[in-house]
Scaffold this active site. Sequence first.
Site, mmCIF file in Angstrom:
data_model
loop_
_atom_site.group_PDB
_atom_site.id
_atom_site.type_symbol
_atom_site.label_atom_id
_atom_site.label_comp_id
_atom_site.label_asym_id
_atom_site.label_seq_id
_atom_site.Cartn_x
_atom_site.Cartn_y
_atom_site.Cartn_z
ATOM 1 N N THR A 196 67.167 47.624 -75.613
ATOM 2 C CA THR A 196 66.609 46.753 -76.338
ATOM 3 C C THR A 196 67.086 46.808 -77.807
ATOM 4 O O THR A 196 66.787 47.509 -78.599
ATOM 5 C CB THR A 196 65.062 46.943 -76.241
ATOM 6 O OG1 THR A 196 64.813 46.748 -75.025
ATOM 7 C CG2 THR A 196 64.157 45.930 -76.950
ATOM 8 N N LYS B 51 63.210 39.912 -73.467
ATOM 9 C CA LYS B 51 62.824 41.260 -73.374
ATOM 10 C C LYS B 51 61.692 41.593 -74.530
ATOM 11 O O LYS B 51 60.642 42.064 -74.576
ATOM 12 C CB LYS B 51 63.913 42.270 -73.670
ATOM 13 C CG LYS B 51 63.668 43.650 -73.812
ATOM 14 C CD LYS B 51 62.920 44.189 -72.537
ATOM 15 C CE LYS B 51 62.220 45.610 -72.682
ATOM 16 N NZ LYS B 51 62.737 46.872 -72.625
ATOM 17 N N LYS C 75 58.366 49.402 -83.295
ATOM 18 C CA LYS C 75 60.146 48.779 -83.585
ATOM 19 C C LYS C 75 60.391 47.663 -82.851
ATOM 20 O O LYS C 75 60.762 46.640 -83.328
ATOM 21 C CB LYS C 75 61.077 50.149 -82.980
ATOM 22 C CG LYS C 75 62.486 49.880 -83.062
ATOM 23 C CD LYS C 75 63.448 50.433 -82.173
ATOM 24 C CE LYS C 75 63.317 49.824 -80.806
ATOM 25 N NZ LYS C 75 64.271 50.286 -80.033
#
Lengths: 289, 289, 289, 289
Positions: free
Chosen positions: A92, A168, A237
């Site tokens: 990711t 995602k 994050k």
Amino acid sequence: MDIGFIGLGEMGAAMVANMLKAGHSVRVWNRSPDKAQPLVELGAQIVGSPAEAFTGDAVFSMLADDAALRDVISAPLLEHAPRGLIHVNMATISVALAEELATAHAGRGLNYVAAPVMGRPDVAAAAKLTIVAAGPAEAIDRVQLVFDSIGQKTWRIGSLPQQANVVKLAANFMLASAVESLGEASALLGGHGVAMQDFLDVITNSVFPGPVYQGYGKMIAEQRYEPALFKARLGLKDVRLALAAAESVSTPLPVASVVRDSLIEAVAHGDGEKDFAVLGQVASRRAGR
Amino acid sequence: MDIGFIGLGEMGAAMVANMLKAGHSVRVWNRSPDKAQPLVELGAQIVGSPAEAFTGDAVFSMLADDAALRDVISAPLLEHAPRGLIHVNMATISVALAEELATAHAGRGLNYVAAPVMGRPDVAAAAKLTIVAAGPAEAIDRVQLVFDSIGQKTWRIGSLPQQANVVKLAANFMLASAVESLGEASALLGGHGVAMQDFLDVITNSVFPGPVYQGYGKMIAEQRYEPALFKARLGLKDVRLALAAAESVSTPLPVASVVRDSLIEAVAHGDGEKDFAVLGQVASRRAGR
Amino acid sequence: MDIGFIGLGEMGAAMVANMLKAGHSVRVWNRSPDKAQPLVELGAQIVGSPAEAFTGDAVFSMLADDAALRDVISAPLLEHAPRGLIHVNMATISVALAEELATAHAGRGLNYVAAPVMGRPDVAAAAKLTIVAAGPAEAIDRVQLVFDSIGQKTWRIGSLPQQANVVKLAANFMLASAVESLGEASALLGGHGVAMQDFLDVITNSVFPGPVYQGYGKMIAEQRYEPALFKARLGLKDVRLALAAAESVSTPLPVASVVRDSLIEAVAHGDGEKDFAVLGQVASRRAGR
Amino acid sequence: MDIGFIGLGEMGAAMVANMLKAGHSVRVWNRSPDKAQPLVELGAQIVGSPAEAFTGDAVFSMLADDAALRDVISAPLLEHAPRGLIHVNMATISVALAEELATAHAGRGLNYVAAPVMGRPDVAAAAKLTIVAAGPAEAIDRVQLVFDSIGQKTWRIGSLPQQANVVKLAANFMLASAVESLGEASALLGGHGVAMQDFLDVITNSVFPGPVYQGYGKMIAEQRYEPALFKARLGLKDVRLALAAAESVSTPLPVASVVRDSLIEAVAHGDGEKDFAVLGQVASRRAGR
């Protein structure tokens, strides 16, 4: 297939194990080589540099974040990779870096596929990951068998690799938003003397079935945020990456802004390593409870 | 049982039909009497005043909002109701009014049960409602058979009637939050050329199964907000009630604040009567799309 | 003093002119050399590289943003600069870069002073800037005379250079917040048929005197956002820097999050080059006006 | 003039004293009659009912909130008031109630003027209030001399009384927004070791002069929130009224939503009676400080 694999964290190691089980030949590299040892017993070959992993039919990478990826995927590395090699990046990462890597690979005759996964280490171990893939269709075709060895389903999103990263990040944003809302609902219910678990029983048996509301909801109901399945620090994050991906196409995400603030508040109170269901605690603390 | 029923909107009429089917005797009252006619054929008895409905074993009410309820449930009405009567209020009303009604009923020897339902008219017609009940346990026991005739499951939340209303408002807040997040995600995805339906396929087959993400997600993907299953204007009303319920126990709900602002924006653009999935359009418009 | 100066945008050019008027000797460098020509007539000496500016008693820099600064201030540049040289960076940059530069300079025996300024080009031309300085006290002492030639007042904030950047970013956040609030107030007033200018007359003559409320308020009242005094795009950059500076010390800034979303919305509608008072238009558009 | 005055809190009592000093004849009424005693010595006449105050040339009211006003200004009271009487309501009330009162008065041949004031009790005592008036122009003309006895300036906003209330609420929203921003800035600065007072020195001597930034800023810098000049609880009330006034014209106020959440958080932590500069403490607590 003859595969290289870079990045042997919990997720990466589980993937490699399943690739080996499916009969693929895997050369592995990790910054800390001790992580690779258990895989050797399963048939993996340890290599001494990322460049040695960047050969064969395809190389997969599963590194922690943009910085880790930038450290490993250097211009010389790409320069020396065999033309036609497929690099499947399953981490990711930011949409900006995905775009940058797509261009860098294409410029050197390499195929770049973004294939971030949904599912935590236990799901990876069970080879039940959900794979979201984007990039050149024929490149994805060629690695589909490998995907099949680690996941239950591959979704193809588009021809631009970064589109898989957008999916995602959007999914993780949805997740974070659901958990924040659960946390806020919990504070509201608590204020009126209603047990969170009673509320969860109602909604998970009607409008909100599924693992998110059940799993994170339960952690909030029990005020038990360890062990962490998904750390608040990492949730922050990802929300940050979603906000950046949105800003790059001039799109406000007001709920993501709220969740970002709440996760920062969690980190400020020393809860960054706890599960990001700790958003329930943030919401309760604001209410003085 | 010998039941009174007040408020024959789509939901109320469907409930009464199912009560009659189950063999209960129902006296019905509605402000506009024509709504009652179709129920007569099913065996309902039309009465000319709320007071005539406020007799028998129990009276159920399903009115639109706080104002409609205040118009009907007057002090004289309660004064003349037979002691021991059970009033089951199934509408989504404010927590403040629920508290007030609980006190008013108790002061006159009446039982007050709050039993808001989850499910739209088609679910009500199928007798598959989810019922969230709170109030005196023995009163709920006595009407359980009636609940069974209209719903698939009754969840008991607590002994204070307003607790059921809090649960309903918290659930609707969760719903509104999920739809707002879907809308924001859609704007993000659109900015990167990803089809919303592709994203929905991924998440509804993995982390977010269930009717909310599928149903509202599809409306957003298709940018089709009519016919409305749940109107933006009513969604705004419920979010406002959730915020008020939270403020009464000094609990901030930042995501609810964001959703409230988005719903106001929808109403400002003339979309109050559209489905509240129109939040997807609000998010896209902010992004200049 | 013998001064180097890097970066001759509107602000930098005005500063250099005033330094020259005050009798300082200034070597100037700019990426596009034509910007330097008008200053030659005032006595400036053009140099061919940043390194030639990095000599003498002190060098001042006034570049557009982090990227421009990183392009110019390279490790070799610092390596070859004379020990003891004072580098005064007057640009609004990120706190992270300021910290990084402070360390890099100190490691090579150079003094690094952060001295961002408040005031627009007309204020710079009038030598009336407000200077916010932080860094080693004796280094600031030595350039105070130069500050006096361009500003009306120097505020000393602390011994860590980045603290001056924090103050500048916090001030710009306050500014952006005030303009966003003016915009929202304007939408509220417009909805009730009240003239924004009438409101401004009331508040600027009582609780909110000063240039911010008068100046930006007037632009909102007149819906006139060009020519831009402070562009929305640059306002967004500064809010982003404030949010990053806050996140680095785990501090949520919810109002900054809101302003960021509004500025992104302005950019999405093609208004990035307009004055950031265009936030008034964003607020009105949300209200369907 | 022959004046009635209803509501002798700190503000009301100070106003009456100044009216008396200016030679007006004032009949006063207050729910707790002891508040009226000190004014008798200055020449006021105590009356036993609101109706006795509702006579003469004009009646002024200064009650705490909507509820207090509704308790006093009943339909019978208006019914018995002499035709042509001017009622000047100086309290900060909801826009909805102002509209309702305007209609009720007009329907009975009475003049209704809304004239909320800006300024705290010390300003009222000094006869330096800022008065924001709206309603029938000739009615305002007739009471202008009274306004002159208590304020330094009367701003006329429009012919609809509620417009003055909108201006007052928008001004208080601006105030609350500025204080919230100061609080957030303070948390940001604190995280980087910068003294809030140093920051205030910079901004109050440049872009943000005036009492708001100096006064509330100082309280935040000193973390001293008592005695309260403007209580958090009352600030929350006014923000709520601003949000309601905005919602009635379908206008989102995202910053007001944030401030509302912060003020609720202050109340949740037991700080409702402290000055609303306690928003600084809310911001710091979120940052774990």
